[in-house]
Design a protein around this motif. Structure first.
Motif, PDB file in Angstrom:
ATOM      1  N   MET A   1       0.848  -1.183   0.000  1.00 52.65           N
ATOM      2  CA  MET A   1       0.000   0.000   0.000  1.00 52.65           C
ATOM      3  C   MET A   1       0.885   1.234   0.000  1.00 52.65           C
ATOM      4  SD  MET A   1      -2.978   0.606  -0.470  1.00 52.65           S
ATOM      5  CE  MET A   1      -3.551   2.229  -0.767  1.00 52.65           C
ATOM      6  N   ALA A   2       0.697   2.132   0.970  1.00 50.49           N
ATOM      7  CA  ALA A   2       1.534   3.321   1.013  1.00 50.49           C
ATOM      8  C   ALA A   2       2.949   2.946   1.389  1.00 50.49           C
ATOM      9  CB  ALA A   2       0.977   4.321   2.028  1.00 50.49           C
ATOM     10  N   THR A   3       3.888   3.563   0.715  1.00 51.73           N
ATOM     11  CA  THR A   3       5.267   3.351   1.113  1.00 51.73           C
ATOM     12  C   THR A   3       5.475   3.968   2.484  1.00 51.73           C
ATOM     13  OG1 THR A   3       5.846   5.397  -0.002  1.00 51.73           O
ATOM     14  CG2 THR A   3       6.132   3.361  -1.240  1.00 51.73           C
ATOM     15  N   LYS A   4       6.532   3.520   3.154  1.00 54.18           N
ATOM     16  CA  LYS A   4       6.809   4.036   4.486  1.00 54.18           C
ATOM     17  C   LYS A   4       7.342   5.452   4.352  1.00 54.18           C
ATOM     18  CE  LYS A   4       8.993   2.857   8.866  1.00 54.18           C
ATOM     19  NZ  LYS A   4       9.851   1.897   9.576  1.00 54.18           N
ATOM     20  N   ALA A   5       6.420   6.387   4.352  1.00 55.48           N
ATOM     21  CA  ALA A   5       6.779   7.780   4.102  1.00 55.48           C
ATOM     22  C   ALA A   5       7.396   8.401   5.344  1.00 55.48           C
ATOM     23  CB  ALA A   5       5.537   8.565   3.681  1.00 55.48           C
ATOM     24  N   GLN A   6       8.164   9.460   5.105  1.00 59.38           N
ATOM     25  CA  GLN A   6       8.730  10.214   6.210  1.00 59.38           C
ATOM     26  C   GLN A   6       7.607  10.787   7.062  1.00 59.38           C
ATOM     27  OE1 GLN A   6      11.125  13.454   4.859  1.00 59.38           O
ATOM     28  NE2 GLN A   6      11.464  14.295   6.911  1.00 59.38           N
ATOM     29  N   TYR A   7       7.803  10.724   8.371  1.00 64.40           N
ATOM     30  CA  TYR A   7       6.820  11.267   9.296  1.00 64.40           C
ATOM     31  C   TYR A   7       7.153  12.734   9.568  1.00 64.40           C
ATOM     32  CZ  TYR A   7       4.183  12.085  13.591  1.00 64.40           C
ATOM     33  OH  TYR A   7       3.342  12.599  14.547  1.00 64.40           O
ATOM     34  N   PHE A   8       6.231  13.626   9.222  1.00 65.16           N
ATOM     35  CA  PHE A   8       6.457  15.057   9.391  1.00 65.16           C
ATOM     36  C   PHE A   8       5.871  15.493  10.729  1.00 65.16           C
ATOM     37  CE2 PHE A   8       5.961  14.195   4.833  1.00 65.16           C
ATOM     38  CZ  PHE A   8       7.201  14.606   4.367  1.00 65.16           C
ATOM     39  N   SER A   9       6.662  15.375  11.777  1.00 64.31           N
ATOM     40  CA  SER A   9       6.154  15.671  13.115  1.00 64.31           C
ATOM     41  C   SER A   9       5.723  17.124  13.242  1.00 64.31           C
ATOM     42  CB  SER A   9       7.213  15.341  14.171  1.00 64.31           C
ATOM     43  OG  SER A   9       8.411  16.073  13.932  1.00 64.31           O
ATOM     44  N   VAL A  10       6.411  18.022  12.543  1.00 69.42           N
ATOM     45  CA  VAL A  10       6.052  19.429  12.633  1.00 69.42           C
ATOM     46  C   VAL A  10       4.655  19.677  12.063  1.00 69.42           C
ATOM     47  CG1 VAL A  10       7.082  20.085  10.399  1.00 69.42           C
ATOM     48  CG2 VAL A  10       6.863  21.784  12.226  1.00 69.42           C
ATOM     49  N   LEU A  11       4.261  18.925  11.038  1.00 67.79           N
ATOM     50  CA  LEU A  11       2.926  19.087  10.462  1.00 67.79           C
ATOM     51  C   LEU A  11       1.860  18.444  11.339  1.00 67.79           C
ATOM     52  CD1 LEU A  11       3.608  18.638   6.638  1.00 67.79           C
ATOM     53  CD2 LEU A  11       3.595  20.720   8.034  1.00 67.79           C
ATOM     54  N   THR A  12       2.243  17.441  12.120  1.00 70.81           N
ATOM     55  CA  THR A  12       1.312  16.911  13.121  1.00 70.81           C
ATOM     56  C   THR A  12       1.001  17.988  14.144  1.00 70.81           C
ATOM     57  OG1 THR A  12       2.175  14.664  12.842  1.00 70.81           O
ATOM     58  CG2 THR A  12       0.954  15.120  14.866  1.00 70.81           C
ATOM     59  N   GLY A  13       2.031  18.741  14.549  1.00 71.82           N
ATOM     60  CA  GLY A  13       1.801  19.869  15.448  1.00 71.82           C
ATOM     61  C   GLY A  13       0.914  20.932  14.835  1.00 71.82           C
ATOM     62  N   VAL A  14       1.053  21.148  13.531  1.00 70.33           N
ATOM     63  CA  VAL A  14       0.215  22.132  12.830  1.00 70.33           C
ATOM     64  C   VAL A  14      -1.256  21.731  12.907  1.00 70.33           C
ATOM     65  CG1 VAL A  14      -0.365  23.046  10.545  1.00 70.33           C
ATOM     66  CG2 VAL A  14       2.005  22.996  11.300  1.00 70.33           C
ATOM     67  N   ARG A  15      -1.529  20.434  12.886  1.00 71.95           N
ATOM     68  CA  ARG A  15      -2.918  19.973  12.985  1.00 71.95           C
ATOM     69  C   ARG A  15      -3.563  20.475  14.269  1.00 71.95           C
ATOM     70  NH1 ARG A  15      -2.677  13.658  12.429  1.00 71.95           N
ATOM     71  NH2 ARG A  15      -4.707  13.945  13.406  1.00 71.95           N
ATOM     72  N   ALA A  16      -2.802  20.467  15.358  1.00 70.70           N
ATOM     73  CA  ALA A  16      -3.345  20.969  16.623  1.00 70.70           C
ATOM     74  C   ALA A  16      -3.685  22.450  16.517  1.00 70.70           C
ATOM     75  CB  ALA A  16      -2.338  20.729  17.748  1.00 70.70           C
ATOM     76  N   ILE A  17      -2.766  23.231  15.946  1.00 69.87           N
ATOM     77  CA  ILE A  17      -3.011  24.668  15.792  1.00 69.87           C
ATOM     78  C   ILE A  17      -4.252  24.912  14.939  1.00 69.87           C
ATOM     79  CG2 ILE A  17      -2.069  26.846  14.942  1.00 69.87           C
ATOM     80  CD1 ILE A  17      -0.689  25.751  17.430  1.00 69.87           C
ATOM     81  N   ALA A  18      -4.412  24.150  13.847  1.00 73.14           N
ATOM     82  CA  ALA A  18      -5.572  24.310  12.977  1.00 73.14           C
ATOM     83  C   ALA A  18      -6.870  24.017  13.731  1.00 73.14           C
ATOM     84  CB  ALA A  18      -5.441  23.396  11.756  1.00 73.14           C
ATOM     85  N   ALA A  19      -6.870  22.952  14.538  1.00 71.25           N
ATOM     86  CA  ALA A  19      -8.061  22.609  15.316  1.00 71.25           C
ATOM     87  C   ALA A  19      -8.388  23.697  16.328  1.00 71.25           C
ATOM     88  CB  ALA A  19      -7.851  21.272  16.025  1.00 71.25           C
ATOM     89  N   TYR A  20      -7.358  24.293  16.928  1.00 67.50           N
ATOM     90  CA  TYR A  20      -7.589  25.337  17.921  1.00 67.50           C
ATOM     91  C   TYR A  20      -8.094  26.620  17.264  1.00 67.50           C
ATOM     92  CZ  TYR A  20      -4.776  22.149  20.750  1.00 67.50           C
ATOM     93  OH  TYR A  20      -4.301  21.038  21.397  1.00 67.50           O
ATOM     94  N   MET A  21      -7.675  26.861  16.033  1.00 66.76           N
ATOM     95  CA  MET A  21      -8.211  28.003  15.292  1.00 66.76           C
ATOM     96  C   MET A  21      -9.721  27.846  15.090  1.00 66.76           C
ATOM     97  SD  MET A  21      -5.148  28.407  12.469  1.00 66.76           S
ATOM     98  CE  MET A  21      -6.014  29.610  11.459  1.00 66.76           C
ATOM     99  N   VAL A  22     -10.140  26.645  14.721  1.00 66.28           N
ATOM    100  CA  VAL A  22     -11.566  26.398  14.524  1.00 66.28           C
ATOM    101  C   VAL A  22     -12.310  26.553  15.850  1.00 66.28           C
ATOM    102  CG1 VAL A  22     -13.292  24.723  13.766  1.00 66.28           C
ATOM    103  CG2 VAL A  22     -11.103  24.875  12.569  1.00 66.28           C
ATOM    104  N   PHE A  23     -11.718  26.054  16.924  1.00 67.66           N
ATOM    105  CA  PHE A  23     -12.317  26.200  18.255  1.00 67.66           C
ATOM    106  C   PHE A  23     -12.556  27.668  18.581  1.00 67.66           C
ATOM    107  CE2 PHE A  23     -11.534  27.131  22.754  1.00 67.66           C
ATOM    108  CZ  PHE A  23     -12.528  26.380  23.365  1.00 67.66           C
ATOM    109  N   LEU A  24     -11.561  28.515  18.327  1.00 63.97           N
ATOM    110  CA  LEU A  24     -11.684  29.935  18.642  1.00 63.97           C
ATOM    111  C   LEU A  24     -12.678  30.641  17.733  1.00 63.97           C
ATOM    112  CD1 LEU A  24      -7.958  30.870  19.364  1.00 63.97           C
ATOM    113  CD2 LEU A  24      -9.848  30.783  21.009  1.00 63.97           C
ATOM    114  N   SER A  25     -12.894  30.110  16.546  1.00 64.12           N
ATOM    115  CA  SER A  25     -13.906  30.713  15.677  1.00 64.12           C
ATOM    116  C   SER A  25     -15.313  30.417  16.191  1.00 64.12           C
ATOM    117  CB  SER A  25     -13.754  30.197  14.243  1.00 64.12           C
ATOM    118  OG  SER A  25     -14.217  28.868  14.113  1.00 64.12           O
ATOM    119  N   HIS A  26     -15.482  29.271  16.861  1.00 61.53           N
ATOM    120  CA  HIS A  26     -16.795  28.906  17.407  1.00 61.53           C
ATOM    121  C   HIS A  26     -16.994  29.485  18.813  1.00 61.53           C
ATOM    122  CE1 HIS A  26     -16.729  25.268  14.484  1.00 61.53           C
ATOM    123  NE2 HIS A  26     -17.369  26.289  13.957  1.00 61.53           N
ATOM    124  N   ASP A  27     -15.978  29.386  19.668  1.00 60.01           N
ATOM    125  CA  ASP A  27     -16.029  29.983  21.004  1.00 60.01           C
ATOM    126  C   ASP A  27     -15.250  31.298  20.955  1.00 60.01           C
ATOM    127  OD1 ASP A  27     -17.108  28.176  23.442  1.00 60.01           O
ATOM    128  OD2 ASP A  27     -16.447  26.896  21.804  1.00 60.01           O
TER     129      ASP A  27
END
Length: 378
Positions: free
Chosen positions: A1-27
């Motif tokens: 299936m998918a090759t063993k791709a490089q894990y982009f830990s910094v982009l995993t952290g970006v996911r948290a920031i994106a979710a918190y942005m949505v949170f602040l738009s609602h609250d």
């Protein structure tokens, strides 16, 4: 299936920031029932458009799917089945549980219905709404896009991309310039569906009910965000750039995104917030076509520039927050939010902390184990 791709830990952290942005738009911290000053009103409008965190998710999806699957794409039923199995295992279990939990909460207490419409439905309508939600189809219908777990509308957009990505990648692999043509083709399909939907708006329950709906809530209107991420991944495949010091691109990406958010806030300053819709076509142009450039610049900077922000987002705490961000996104509004408001606290910071703890628990004990079980099944 998918090759063993490089894990982009910094982009995993970006996911948290994106979710918190949505949170602040609602609250929104600057929301108030009384009159607001000019500065407060501007800040309220700016925080309201932090829903562009969803755009960050879309660009990131385009990037990661391309990185993982572009090179090993195969035209076979076995490959397609495994690909879809991985996508379903990643998205569906938590979504299903949150939807059922929302349904139970709504039945027990009509005040916990995010859409405030459940009590007006007859039995046939209720069955129809549950079906549309459990099948991701509700995002095609203007009338039902916010039913049940309202934020799940974006998963309809994600699933459309997941289903079309193999074909898009196959075409781009053969002729790269098609990445410039496909968004126009998809937009054309969206306009055709809108022509049908507007002709039979009531009969089709608001299916592609307007051009603005198509541009705001569907894959056909928002495909450029995914293609921006795909383009970044394809360019990285051929690039020989190495990580270095500096923060020029990172800062440029952040400034670009902030300017886009400010411009959208200005353009939508007179929009009724409760409607949760954008009203100005220039706003769609900014968010759907111009903003993704800034997100790509940010990703590039985070991947190739050694900055304090990169180091922060690569820490273990942000890695955990990023991994649990999907659960956070699904539960940050709805039954849990209503419960916290009624019985625990209405303080935004307090709710933010509690929802994070719940999201981490869900990730560790539900989301991740279920993903591993379903993804490993042959």
């Amino acid at each position: 299936m998918a090759t063993k791709a490089q894990y982009f830990s910094v982009l995993t952290g970006v996911r948290a920031i994106a979710a918190y942005m949505v949170f602040l738009s609602h609250d929104n911290p600057f929301d108030s029932e009384g009159p607001r000053s000019l500065i407060q009103n501007g800040l309220f409008s700016f925080f309201a458009v932090l829903s562009i965190g969803v755009s960050v998710f879309f660009v990131l999806s385009g990037f990661l799917i391309t990185i993982r699957y572009e090179r090993n794409l195969q035209l076979s039923w076995q490959w397609a089945r495994r690909y879809l199995q991985n996508r379903v295992a990643r998205i569906y279990p938590m979504y299903f549980l949150v939807t059922i939990f929302t349904l139970i909460g709504t039945i027990l207490n009509a005040g916990y219905d995010p859409s405030r419409l459940w009590k007006f439905y007859n039995l046939k309508d209720k069955i129809w709404v549950v079906f549309l939600n459990l099948t991701f189809l509700r995002g095609f219908f203007d009338r039902y896009r916010f039913t049940m777990a309202g934020q799940g509308w974006s998963l309809t957009v994600e699933e459309c991309f997941y289903l079309s990505a193999p074909l898009l990648l196959l075409g781009i692999r053969r002729q790269w310039w098609r990445i410039l043509i496909y968004p126009l083709a998809l937009l054309g399909i969206g306009l055709l569906l809108t022509m049908v939907g507007t002709q039979f708006h009531d009969q089709l329950f608001g299916f592609f009910g307007s051009i603005k709906f198509m541009l705001d809530w569907t894959f056909f209107g928002r495909c450029l965000e995914f293609f921006a991420g795909m383009a970044l991944a394809l360019y990285m495949r051929k690039s020989t750039v190495k990580a270095g010091s500096g923060l020029i691109i990172t800062c440029l990406g952040i400034i670009w995104m902030a300017v886009c958010a400010g411009l959208m806030a200005y353009l939508e300053r007179d929009t009724q917030v409760g409607a949760m819709n954008m009203s100005n076509y220039y706003s769609f142009l900014v968010r759907n076509a111009i903003l993704p450039i800034g997100i790509v610049l940010l990703f590039w900077g985070l991947l190739f520039e050694q900055t304090w922000l990169k180091r922060l987002l690569e820490t273990k705490i942000f890695d955990l927050l990023g991994k649990s961000s999907y659960s956070f996104y699904l539960i940050h509004v709805g039954v849990l939010d209503f419960f916290l408001n009624d019985f625990v606290t209405k303080n935004i910071l307090g709710k933010f902390i509690i929802i994070n703890f719940v999201a981490i628990a869900l990730y560790k004990f539900v989301e991740h184990p279920m993903h591993r079980i379903l993804a490993s099944k042959k």
